[in-house]
Design an enzyme around this catalytic site. Structure first.
Site, short mmCIF file in Angstrom:
data_model
loop_
_atom_site.label_atom_id
_atom_site.label_comp_id
_atom_site.label_asym_id
_atom_site.label_seq_id
_atom_site.Cartn_x
_atom_site.Cartn_y
_atom_site.Cartn_z
N SER A 3 -12.52 -2.85 0.79
CA SER A 3 -12.24 -3.40 -0.55
C SER A 3 -12.70 -4.84 -0.66
O SER A 3 -12.84 -5.54 0.35
CB SER A 3 -10.75 -3.36 -0.85
N1 SAH Z 1 -8.77 -0.10 4.55
C1 SAH Z 1 -10.19 0.14 4.81
C2 SAH Z 1 -10.90 0.64 3.58
C3 SAH Z 1 -10.81 2.08 3.54
S1 SAH Z 1 -11.76 2.97 2.35
C4 SAH Z 1 -10.87 -1.07 5.36
O1 SAH Z 1 -10.26 -2.15 5.38
O2 SAH Z 1 -12.01 -0.94 5.79
C5 SAH Z 1 -10.65 4.35 2.25
C6 SAH Z 1 -10.52 5.16 3.48
O3 SAH Z 1 -9.57 6.20 3.22
C7 SAH Z 1 -11.80 5.88 3.91
O4 SAH Z 1 -12.13 5.51 5.21
C8 SAH Z 1 -11.45 7.36 3.80
O5 SAH Z 1 -12.07 8.15 4.79
C9 SAH Z 1 -9.94 7.35 3.94
N2 SAH Z 1 -9.23 8.50 3.39
C10 SAH Z 1 -9.48 9.16 2.24
N3 SAH Z 1 -8.60 10.16 2.06
C11 SAH Z 1 -7.74 10.11 3.12
C12 SAH Z 1 -6.60 10.89 3.51
N4 SAH Z 1 -6.15 11.91 2.78
N5 SAH Z 1 -5.99 10.58 4.66
C13 SAH Z 1 -6.44 9.55 5.43
N6 SAH Z 1 -7.49 8.78 5.10
C14 SAH Z 1 -8.15 9.06 3.97
#
Ligand code: SAH
Length: 206
Positions: free
Chosen positions: A52
């Site tokens: 983000s």
């Molecule tokens: N917090 C992260 C940004 C993550 S983007 C950072 O700082 O880099 C959102 C993430 O959520 C992605 O990696 C995606 O694979 C994960 N995601 C999506 N649906 C999910 C679910 N049901 N359970 C666990 N992770 C999930």
């Protein structure tokens, strides 16, 4: 980057200092090309996912009150950057991610930097019952509706901070648990990648 965050209204000096200490570039997986890692915009981390924009990371970090002694669950580890910010502030962090390659990447980066973060491959909608309850839960992917399972994994007095909505329209929603139940506050409009239902990723769990 910290100057921009302050100008946008991030007031918590601890959050600003923590983000100032963490090199964002260290969290970009090898082979992913980005320029301007410190601009106030999301960064690609492969697998169609992003870190983000710094403002949202800082804002959500303020909302979950990351501090020593607090146990926080993150949904969506991604690169591990948000988890590192929470851990840098002293929280003990548990983080769920559904893409195996990202679990591997985040574990390696977080471990190399000595952060107290436990990363597990799993479905965010189910939370982490073995480690519950949590003082706060932060979601970095957008759920289509409030996952009640997650609400139930909060301590009394705890808060769930997560984006809710579809692709075009999402808001950060804050759910607080108190002795009588849950209250819901709608907050900033945002745009996150969706929190995918496990069955749709073919993980064999849905
Ligand atoms: N917090 C992260 C940004 C993550 S983007 C950072 O700082 O880099 C959102 C993430 O959520 C992605 O990696 C995606 O694979 C994960 N995601 C999506 N649906 C999910 C679910 N049901 N359970 C666990 N992770 C999930």
């Amino acid at each position: 980057m910290v100057r921009v965050l302050r100008a946008y209204g991030i007031r918590d000096a601890r959050v600003l200092a923590a983000m100032g200490r963490i090199p964002r570039e260290a969290f970009i997986p090898e082979g992913v090309c980005v320029d301007d890692v410190y601009g106030d915009h999301p960064l690609p981390i492969g697998h169609g996912q992003t870190i983000s924009q710094p403002y949202i990371v800082a804002y959500m970090t303020e909302l979950v009150e990351a501090a020593p002694g607090r146990k926080i669950l993150e949904i969506g580890t991604g690169s591990g950057y948000q988890a590192a910010v929470l851990a840098e502030l002293g929280a003990s962090v548990f983080s769920l991610e559904m893409v195996p390659e990202l679990v591997k990447h985040a574990r390696a980066v977080l471990q190399a930097r000595g952060y107290a973060v436990t990363v597990r491959l799993g479905d965010g909608y189910e939370g982490w019952p073995e480690e519950a309850p949590f003082d706060a839960i932060i979601g970095t992917c957008a759920a289509d509706e409030i996952p009640i399972t997650l609400c139930r994994q909060l301590v009394i007095g705890g808060q769930l901070v997560l984006p809710i909505g579809g692709v075009d329209q999402q808001r950060i929603v804050i759910i607080r648990r108190d002795v009588t139940g849950f209250t819901r506050t709608e907050d900033l409009p945002v745009r996150f990648v969706p929190m995918v239902h496990a069955g749709h990723r073919g993980t064999g769990r849905g």
